[in-house]
Design a protein around this motif. Structure first.
Motif, PDB file in Angstrom:
ATOM      1  N   ALA A   1       0.825  -1.208   0.000  1.00  0.00           N
ATOM      2  CA  ALA A   1       0.000   0.000   0.000  1.00  0.00           C
ATOM      3  C   ALA A   1       0.861   1.261   0.000  1.00  0.00           C
ATOM      4  CB  ALA A   1      -0.942  -0.005   1.212  1.00  0.00           C
ATOM      5  N   GLU A   2       1.929   1.228   0.773  1.00  0.00           N
ATOM      6  CA  GLU A   2       2.834   2.386   0.831  1.00  0.00           C
ATOM      7  C   GLU A   2       3.534   2.596  -0.511  1.00  0.00           C
ATOM      8  OE1 GLU A   2       4.615   5.656   2.780  1.00  0.00           O
ATOM      9  OE2 GLU A   2       2.849   4.415   3.158  1.00  0.00           O
ATOM     10  N   HIS A   3       3.904   1.503  -1.160  1.00  0.00           N
ATOM     11  CA  HIS A   3       4.519   1.600  -2.481  1.00  0.00           C
ATOM     12  C   HIS A   3       3.543   2.200  -3.491  1.00  0.00           C
ATOM     13  CE1 HIS A   3       7.007   0.563  -5.952  1.00  0.00           C
ATOM     14  NE2 HIS A   3       5.932   0.009  -6.503  1.00  0.00           N
ATOM     15  N   ALA A   4       2.283   1.748  -3.431  1.00  0.00           N
ATOM     16  CA  ALA A   4       1.256   2.288  -4.326  1.00  0.00           C
ATOM     17  C   ALA A   4       1.030   3.768  -4.070  1.00  0.00           C
ATOM     18  CB  ALA A   4      -0.050   1.505  -4.154  1.00  0.00           C
ATOM     19  N   ARG A   5       1.059   4.161  -2.791  1.00  0.00           N
ATOM     20  CA  ARG A   5       0.867   5.583  -2.450  1.00  0.00           C
ATOM     21  C   ARG A   5       1.992   6.438  -3.032  1.00  0.00           C
ATOM     22  NH1 ARG A   5       2.844   9.232   0.850  1.00  0.00           N
ATOM     23  NH2 ARG A   5       4.310   7.760   1.793  1.00  0.00           N
ATOM     24  N   LYS A   6       3.222   5.995  -2.835  1.00  0.00           N
ATOM     25  CA  LYS A   6       4.355   6.761  -3.350  1.00  0.00           C
ATOM     26  C   LYS A   6       4.342   6.823  -4.871  1.00  0.00           C
ATOM     27  CE  LYS A   6       7.497   5.906   0.544  1.00  0.00           C
ATOM     28  NZ  LYS A   6       8.773   5.259   0.967  1.00  0.00           N
ATOM     29  N   SER A   7       3.961   5.704  -5.497  1.00  0.00           N
ATOM     30  CA  SER A   7       3.894   5.665  -6.954  1.00  0.00           C
ATOM     31  C   SER A   7       2.820   6.619  -7.476  1.00  0.00           C
ATOM     32  CB  SER A   7       3.603   4.236  -7.428  1.00  0.00           C
ATOM     33  OG  SER A   7       3.469   4.186  -8.829  1.00  0.00           O
ATOM     34  N   ALA A   8       1.650   6.620  -6.821  1.00  0.00           N
ATOM     35  CA  ALA A   8       0.554   7.494  -7.245  1.00  0.00           C
ATOM     36  C   ALA A   8       0.913   8.964  -7.044  1.00  0.00           C
ATOM     37  CB  ALA A   8      -0.720   7.151  -6.471  1.00  0.00           C
ATOM     38  N   GLU A   9       1.571   9.268  -5.938  1.00  0.00           N
ATOM     39  CA  GLU A   9       1.966  10.658  -5.687  1.00  0.00           C
ATOM     40  C   GLU A   9       3.047  11.109  -6.669  1.00  0.00           C
ATOM     41  OE1 GLU A   9       3.029  10.800  -1.582  1.00  0.00           O
ATOM     42  OE2 GLU A   9       0.936  10.864  -0.889  1.00  0.00           O
ATOM     43  N   ALA A  10       3.968  10.206  -7.025  1.00  0.00           N
ATOM     44  CA  ALA A  10       5.002  10.542  -8.014  1.00  0.00           C
ATOM     45  C   ALA A  10       4.364  10.788  -9.374  1.00  0.00           C
ATOM     46  CB  ALA A  10       6.025   9.410  -8.102  1.00  0.00           C
ATOM     47  N   ARG A  11       3.361   9.956  -9.706  1.00  0.00           N
ATOM     48  CA  ARG A  11       2.655  10.137 -10.981  1.00  0.00           C
ATOM     49  C   ARG A  11       1.920  11.476 -10.994  1.00  0.00           C
ATOM     50  NH1 ARG A  11       2.816   9.505 -16.184  1.00  0.00           N
ATOM     51  NH2 ARG A  11       0.790   9.192 -17.172  1.00  0.00           N
ATOM     52  N   THR A  12       1.326  11.832  -9.880  1.00  0.00           N
ATOM     53  CA  THR A  12       0.627  13.121  -9.790  1.00  0.00           C
ATOM     54  C   THR A  12       1.593  14.276 -10.010  1.00  0.00           C
ATOM     55  OG1 THR A  12      -0.996  12.191  -8.246  1.00  0.00           O
ATOM     56  CG2 THR A  12      -0.802  14.590  -8.302  1.00  0.00           C
ATOM     57  N   ARG A  13       2.756  14.210  -9.380  1.00  0.00           N
ATOM     58  CA  ARG A  13       3.755  15.276  -9.561  1.00  0.00           C
ATOM     59  C   ARG A  13       4.197  15.368 -11.018  1.00  0.00           C
ATOM     60  NH1 ARG A  13       5.663  13.192  -4.630  1.00  0.00           N
ATOM     61  NH2 ARG A  13       7.224  11.927  -5.719  1.00  0.00           N
ATOM     62  N   GLN A  14       4.389  14.217 -11.648  1.00  0.00           N
ATOM     63  CA  GLN A  14       4.839  14.205 -13.038  1.00  0.00           C
ATOM     64  C   GLN A  14       3.797  14.836 -13.954  1.00  0.00           C
ATOM     65  OE1 GLN A  14       5.064  10.323 -14.872  1.00  0.00           O
ATOM     66  NE2 GLN A  14       6.630  10.967 -16.326  1.00  0.00           N
ATOM     67  N   VAL A  15       2.531  14.439 -13.790  1.00  0.00           N
ATOM     68  CA  VAL A  15       1.473  14.985 -14.640  1.00  0.00           C
ATOM     69  C   VAL A  15       1.278  16.474 -14.362  1.00  0.00           C
ATOM     70  CG1 VAL A  15      -0.959  14.820 -15.286  1.00  0.00           C
ATOM     71  CG2 VAL A  15       0.331  12.746 -14.813  1.00  0.00           C
ATOM     72  N   ARG A  16       1.405  16.879 -13.094  1.00  0.00           N
ATOM     73  CA  ARG A  16       1.278  18.303 -12.772  1.00  0.00           C
ATOM     74  C   ARG A  16       2.374  19.116 -13.470  1.00  0.00           C
ATOM     75  NH1 ARG A  16       1.096  17.991  -7.680  1.00  0.00           N
ATOM     76  NH2 ARG A  16      -1.139  18.288  -7.362  1.00  0.00           N
ATOM     77  N   GLU A  17       3.596  18.582 -13.495  1.00  0.00           N
ATOM     78  CA  GLU A  17       4.695  19.273 -14.172  1.00  0.00           C
ATOM     79  C   GLU A  17       4.426  19.380 -15.669  1.00  0.00           C
ATOM     80  OE1 GLU A  17       8.131  17.019 -13.150  1.00  0.00           O
ATOM     81  OE2 GLU A  17       8.210  17.757 -11.067  1.00  0.00           O
ATOM     82  N   LEU A  18       3.909  18.285 -16.268  1.00  0.00           N
ATOM     83  CA  LEU A  18       3.571  18.322 -17.689  1.00  0.00           C
ATOM     84  C   LEU A  18       2.456  19.325 -17.964  1.00  0.00           C
ATOM     85  CD1 LEU A  18       3.620  14.497 -18.516  1.00  0.00           C
ATOM     86  CD2 LEU A  18       5.247  16.214 -19.314  1.00  0.00           C
ATOM     87  N   THR A  19       1.475  19.375 -17.062  1.00  0.00           N
ATOM     88  CA  THR A  19       0.369  20.326 -17.219  1.00  0.00           C
ATOM     89  C   THR A  19       0.866  21.757 -17.129  1.00  0.00           C
ATOM     90  OG1 THR A  19      -1.114  18.688 -16.188  1.00  0.00           O
ATOM     91  CG2 THR A  19      -1.930  20.945 -16.364  1.00  0.00           C
ATOM     92  N   ASP A  20       1.721  22.022 -16.173  1.00  0.00           N
ATOM     93  CA  ASP A  20       2.275  23.371 -16.021  1.00  0.00           C
ATOM     94  C   ASP A  20       3.090  23.771 -17.252  1.00  0.00           C
ATOM     95  OD1 ASP A  20       1.124  23.519 -13.544  1.00  0.00           O
ATOM     96  OD2 ASP A  20       2.941  23.054 -12.426  1.00  0.00           O
TER      97      ASP A  20
END
Length: 347
Positions: free
Chosen positions: A158-177
């Motif tokens: 679960a912790e691995h999934a959380r970190k992966s999801a948060e990393a994906r969010t940061r990546q997409v946010r950077e692409l959006t910006d």
């Protein structure tokens, strides 16, 4: 005499060379101090400016839909991160509870530990109770130990999934910006070209005369979406514009004017009949049943270009209502002459 004459000629040549070098030096110094005025670049013709405006407007629409797509992906990534975070928190709580239970079992074992089991068994008034208690403690200790091991594995996943999801969010946010930054840069260039062409900011010019649309077998909801879209004719194009509640307007000079982009218009139209569409052409392309151009009905979504960067709402007779591009307004246009990519029926 000959030697003297030769000496005079050599001296004369030296004076000429020296004078020439001096003159060249003066000319070079003058050119460095006072450079020649730069030639003015020829101004582009109106035809060239118009071609550039169309190219920039098309690029802007592509970038706008890319930005819309990234916003959709960002929202999805944020939801996934929230779910993963909640799951990790629940697993952590379960793990903490299991550990606390083992601590209590260990404390109970410690309390009963100093007494020799044989003595306790022999001196007890209820020897069976001593055996039962000892067996129970051992059983639960084994059970809880296994449970903790399982929970620990689940918690780690679960912790691995959380970190992966948060990393994906940061990546997409950077692409959006980044997409938004490029979109603003392109918008600035486009405004400069449009200013040279004398284009003013768009303003609502009115819906125009009523249009009779033959349903041609279209559903009631599809026709409701057509009417909603047609009611917005004259609304200015606006990057990222469009919502379920509709646009807002400022003055005719363009202050705070908001309108629709192509996918925003179809989103708005179908929201009026209770159908939710994502604000992105790519997602709307998969939101219903695919139909060929020959089988289009009023209310069908029509898409153009291989990257689907433009779309409209079909109204029959080979025409659609759409938000074309920046500087333009929602209007009716023919679908012919455009690179048709597909039709989609959502109602």
């Amino acid at each position: 005499m000959q030697r003297r004459a030769a000496g005079h000629r050599t001296s004369a040549r030296r004076r000429i060379v020296t004078a020439t070098a001096w003159a060249a030096s003066i000319a070079l110094s003058a050119s460095l101090v006072s450079p020649a005025p730069a030639r003015a670049e020829p101004q582009p013709t109106r035809r060239e400016l118009t071609a550039r405006q169309k190219k920039l407007a098309d690029d802007a629409e592509k970038l706008s839909e890319q930005y819309n797509g990234l916003r959709v992906r960002l929202a999805q990534a944020q939801r996934a991160a929230k779910v993963a975070q909640g799951n990790a928190a629940r697993q952590q709580k379960a793990l903490d509870e299991a550990r606390a239970h083992i601590v209590r079992l260990a404390a109970d074992s410690y309390k009963n530990g100093p007494v020799d089991p044989a003595v306790a068994f022999a001196s007890s008034g209820d020897p069976q109770a001593v055996l039962d208690k000892s067996a129970t403690l051992n059983y639960f200790a084994r059970q809880e130990s296994t449970r903790v091991a399982q929970l620990l594995q689940t918690m780690q996943a679960a912790e691995h999934a959380r970190k992966s999801a948060e990393a994906r969010t940061r990546q997409v946010r950077e692409l959006t910006d980044e997409a938004n930054r490029k979109r603003k840069e392109l918008q600035t260039k486009l405004k400069k070209v449009e200013a040279k062409l004398g284009f003013g900011p768009g303003a609502r010019t009115g819906a125009g005369p009523a249009v009779n649309v033959d349903p041609g077998g279209a559903s009631a909801k599809a026709m409701g979406a057509v009417r909603a879209a047609l009611s917005q004719r004259g609304v200015p194009y606006s990057w990222g514009g469009g919502s379920a509640s509709g646009p807002t307007y400022g003055t005719a000079q363009g202050a705070n004017i908001k309108g629709f982009d192509c996918s925003g218009l179809t989103l708005y139209a179908y929201a009026q009949v209770g159908i939710s569409l994502p604000h992105y052409t790519g997602s709307q392309f998969t939101a219903g049943t695919r139909v060929s151009q020959s089988r289009l009905r009023p209310g069908d979504l029509v898409f153009f270009h291989s990257d689907l960067h433009h779309m409209g709402l079909y109204i029959g007779g080979g025409t659609m209502v759409h938000a074309p591009q920046t500087g333009d307004v929602v209007k009716i246009s023919s679908i012919s002459g455009r690179p048709f990519a597909g039709g989609v029926r959502v109602a």
